[in-house]
Design an enzyme around this catalytic site. Structure first.
Site, short mmCIF file in Angstrom:
data_model
loop_
_atom_site.label_atom_id
_atom_site.label_comp_id
_atom_site.label_asym_id
_atom_site.label_seq_id
_atom_site.Cartn_x
_atom_site.Cartn_y
_atom_site.Cartn_z
CB THR A 36 -2.44 1.89 -0.59
OG1 THR A 36 -1.64 0.82 -1.10
CG2 THR A 36 -2.52 2.83 -1.75
CB VAL B 82 1.37 -4.08 4.97
CG1 VAL B 82 2.69 -3.60 4.69
CG2 VAL B 82 1.13 -4.52 6.31
CB CYS B 83 2.23 -2.23 0.75
SG CYS B 83 3.17 -1.61 -0.55
CB THR B 84 -0.28 -2.88 -3.13
OG1 THR B 84 0.47 -3.94 -3.07
CG2 THR B 84 0.25 -1.74 -3.79
CB ALA C 202 2.19 3.73 3.88
#
Length: 339
Positions: A129, A109-111, A162
């Site tokens: 990302t 998830v995300c970074t 993202a």
């Protein structure tokens, strides 16, 4: 009883929402009683140490990362401001590599994508990302095909999501895959969110405006675009409005917005059409005309290129957003400045 073991990897300065969107959604799925193989969720961290998630928030870890064994149904790496330190930590990377080998599916998830990248799990794959960190990820790991637009991307058994709340879309998609669409829809209603957004929808919300450009002339041109979406917005026409050459206008757009006038106009028109589709019942030809597309087919092609789904599909996904038919005297629509 058969269970689906799910491990969520956290670390210092992990984002709480990245973790909570997953744990809450899976916990609610279990609570429905509709899940034949319930999720067994464990949050792990290096050494089993508490996870600092922001000012005043410390999350207790359920187990040490290095002591966790498989097999796992799902391994999820959370993101957060501490992602770079986590990706540079040999212990974290080695154990993510180890656990990925015994997991049915792997996600970030995300970074958190940077941890998967450091572990070599994204080499040769498409990945996403948080849009703010996409360029840095692509520069550091040139063997990864980084796409900053989608909510999430699946490439084989690895999924990257993202920024932040995309964890909710990712988890609902996993629940739908595991237990069917009806359970996912029920949970989306309970979570008071959209039915999960399509993974290939752009992550930068079409309803969220970016900061206005610093250059006064560019701001003036954007105001003109907002008020004249159905007019002539060619680079030549916009340059005439600005009183500069088309070449100079293109340079200003590239400097201020990071894109050419033509690309910005396409995105602006598509974003405006998406808003009309979500908030009105205007027929597709009317949406196309109002947003400056020559035909409904041109609108469809632009939508597929930008959001990966046709306008009709987008409208069906967002049909619960309370749209009304616009009046002929409705004011011009303001278009957000997308990065």
């Amino acid at each position: 009883m058969n269970v689906r073991p799910v491990a969520i990897v956290g670390y210092d300065d992990a984002e709480l929402l990245d973790i909570a969107c997953v744990t809450t959604s899976l916990g609610m799925a279990n609570a429905t009683g509709e899940v034949r193989t319930p999720y067994q969720v464990t949050v792990v961290s290096p050494g089993g140490h508490p996870i600092t998630c922001g000012p005043g928030v410390v999350l207790h870890s359920g187990q040490a990362l290095e002591r966790l064994t498989g097999p796992l149904d799902t391994l999820i790496i959370s993101g957060g401001l501490g992602h770079a330190r986590a990706a540079a930590n040999p212990l974290v990377v080695a154990h993510v590599q180890r656990l990925a080998q015994v997991s049915r599916r792997v996600a970030s998830v995300c970074t958190g994508a940077s941890v998967l990248a450091a572990a070599g799990l994204l080499d040769g794959k498409r990945a996403t990302t948080h849009w703010r960190f996409a360029d840095a990820l692509a520069a550091e790991y040139p063997h990864i095909h980084v796409d900053p637009d989608p909510i999430y991307i699946r490439d084989g058994r690895i999924t990257t999501a993202a920024g932040v709340t995309s964890a909710l879309d990712l988890t609902l998609a996993f629940i739908e895959e595991d237990h069917g669409v009806e359970l996912a829809r029920m949970l989306a209603r309970d979570l008071v969110t959209y039915l999960q957004r399509p993974g290939n929808q752009a992550q930068m919300s079409i309803f969220t405006a970016g900061p206005p450009p610093a250059h006064e002339m560019v701001r003036r041109i954007l105001d003109h675009v907002n008020a004249n979406l159905d007019g002539d917005l060619s680079t030549t026409a916009l340059a005439a409005v600005a009183g500069v050459s088309p070449r100079h206008l293109t340079r200003l757009f590239l400097t201020s917005l990071g894109q050419t006038p033509g690309r910005f106009i396409r995105h602006a028109r598509t974003a405006a059409a998406a808003r009309l589709l979500a908030t009105t019942s205007l027929p597709l030809p009317g949406v196309a005309a109002r947003c400056g597309f020559g035909s409904a087919e041109t609108l469809r092609l632009a939508f597929l290129a930008r959001y990966g789904i046709p306008p009709s599909r987008y409208r069906s996904v967002h049909k619960g957003s309370g749209g009304t038919t616009p009046r002929a005297d409705d004011p011009p629509m303001t278009v957000p400045c997308e990065r």
